[in-house]
Each structure stands twice: as C-alpha cells, then as structure tokens.
Design a protein around this motif. Structure first.
Motif, PDB file in Angstrom:
ATOM      1  N   PHE A  93       0.822  -1.216   0.000  1.00 50.98           N
ATOM      2  CA  PHE A  93       0.000   0.000   0.000  1.00 50.98           C
ATOM      3  C   PHE A  93       0.852   1.261   0.000  1.00 50.98           C
ATOM      4  O   PHE A  93       0.330   2.349  -0.132  1.00 50.98           O
ATOM      5  N   CYS A  97       1.208   5.591   3.351  1.00 51.83           N
ATOM      6  CA  CYS A  97      -0.233   5.426   3.537  1.00 51.83           C
ATOM      7  C   CYS A  97      -0.483   4.736   4.874  1.00 51.83           C
ATOM      8  O   CYS A  97      -0.060   3.601   5.076  1.00 51.83           O
ATOM      9  N   ASP A 128      -0.283   9.233  -2.915  1.00 50.67           N
ATOM     10  CA  ASP A 128      -1.524   8.849  -3.565  1.00 50.67           C
ATOM     11  C   ASP A 128      -1.932   7.505  -2.969  1.00 50.67           C
ATOM     12  O   ASP A 128      -1.344   6.480  -3.295  1.00 50.67           O
ATOM     13  N   CYS A 129      -2.914   7.506  -2.072  1.00 46.02           N
ATOM     14  CA  CYS A 129      -3.298   6.310  -1.330  1.00 46.02           C
ATOM     15  C   CYS A 129      -4.728   5.897  -1.651  1.00 46.02           C
ATOM     16  O   CYS A 129      -5.582   6.745  -1.914  1.00 46.02           O
ATOM     17  N   GLN A 130      -4.979   4.588  -1.584  1.00 46.99           N
ATOM     18  CA  GLN A 130      -6.334   4.077  -1.725  1.00 46.99           C
ATOM     19  C   GLN A 130      -7.126   4.442  -0.477  1.00 46.99           C
ATOM     20  O   GLN A 130      -6.589   4.440   0.622  1.00 46.99           O
ATOM     21  N   LYS A 131      -8.408   4.745  -0.637  1.00 47.55           N
ATOM     22  CA  LYS A 131      -9.242   5.122   0.514  1.00 47.55           C
ATOM     23  C   LYS A 131      -9.504   3.928   1.424  1.00 47.55           C
ATOM     24  O   LYS A 131      -9.536   4.066   2.631  1.00 47.55           O
ATOM     25  N   THR A 132      -9.700   2.750   0.836  1.00 50.29           N
ATOM     26  CA  THR A 132      -9.975   1.534   1.595  1.00 50.29           C
ATOM     27  C   THR A 132      -9.138   0.396   1.026  1.00 50.29           C
ATOM     28  O   THR A 132      -9.003   0.278  -0.183  1.00 50.29           O
ATOM     29  N   VAL A 133      -8.573  -0.426   1.904  1.00 51.48           N
ATOM     30  CA  VAL A 133      -7.794  -1.579   1.478  1.00 51.48           C
ATOM     31  C   VAL A 133      -8.267  -2.818   2.246  1.00 51.48           C
ATOM     32  O   VAL A 133      -8.808  -2.704   3.344  1.00 51.48           O
TER      33      VAL A 133
END
Length: 155
Positions: A93, A97, A128-133
C-alpha cells in the motif's frame, strides 16, 4: 521614647532602601534599548512536494525521497530526505499510507484465509493512497479435536 526613635530610624532606613532599589531598577530598565520588531518576511516559497520513497536496494528498507518547491527567492528548492519502506505486507500500500484497520474476520475454511479492511487514516508527503484496502493472511493452525483414549509411549 528611645524605642520609638529606634523604630523610626529602622522605618526610615527601610524606606530609603526601598527608594534606592526602585531607582536602580528604573535606571536599569531605562538603559535597555527596545529591540525593533523583526519584520515578518513574506516568503514566496511554495510548500514542499515529495516523491515516493525509493529504497536504496531491493524493494524495501532504507531509501530516499526527493523534495521540491518553487519560489524565485527561495534559498533551497530541492532536497533529499531519508525514508524507510517496511519490509512486510504494508509495502503493497506504500509506506506513506497509514490505515486504521478493523478486527480480523472469521477464517474462510475454503481458502484458509482471514481478512480485514482498513480505512485511510493519513497520507504522508502527498502520497496517492487508496481510501480503503483489504488484506488477507493465513488463519494459522486450525484446532483439531484431540484423540480420546490411551497413549502409547515408545521406549
């Protein structure tokens, strides 16, 4: 009478001492020059923009990231900073993040995996990170019922 005169002398001496101390303090304060307040220098320097952490060797561990900013009067517009990429599941990730994870779910007996979800808590250095993993891991040892009966020991 003598006692009254002695008390007056002590009072006069104390009063003179107080006047002397006040005069000395006011002279000292008057001798201090007031420092002119520094003018707040308005900088045209922009905020630092950071690249992702690039490991020195391999795909995790110690590395560096580059920072840049704009501004005609900036003394420094680029710099390098040390960083670290974790050598575990989090690297998928990105090290910048940070997630808040829920508790692990039940073990899926078909896949022998359990999962949990994480919501983005903080993105460092403009990452730049994913909101949910969602992550998965092996369930570990499944408990099997212990056999009932006699034990045989080998000699």
């Amino acid at each position: 009478m003598q006692q009254q005169q002695q008390q007056r002398r002590m009072f006069t001496a104390a009063l003179l001492a107080l006047v002397f101390i006040l005069a000395a303090v006011s002279t000292t304060e008057a001798g201090k020059k007031e420092k002119p307040e520094k003018k707040a220098k308005k900088s045209d320097c922009g905020e630092w923009q950071w690249s992702v952490c690039v490991p020195t060797s391999g795909d995790c561990g110690l590395g560096t990231r580059e920072g840049t900013r704009t501004g005609a009067e900036c003394k420094q517009t680029t710099k390098t900073q040390k960083c670290k990429i974790p050598c575990n599941w989090k690297k998928q990730f990105g090290a910048e993040c940070k997630y808040q994870f829920q508790a692990w779910g039940e073990c899926d007996l078909n896949t022998a995996l359990k999962t949990r979800t994480g919501n983005l808590k903080r993105a460092l250095h403009n990452a730049d990170c994913q909101k949910t993993v969602t992550i998965s891991k092996p369930c570990g040892k499944l408990t099997k019922p212990k056999p009932q009966g006699k034990f045989h020991f080998l000699k």
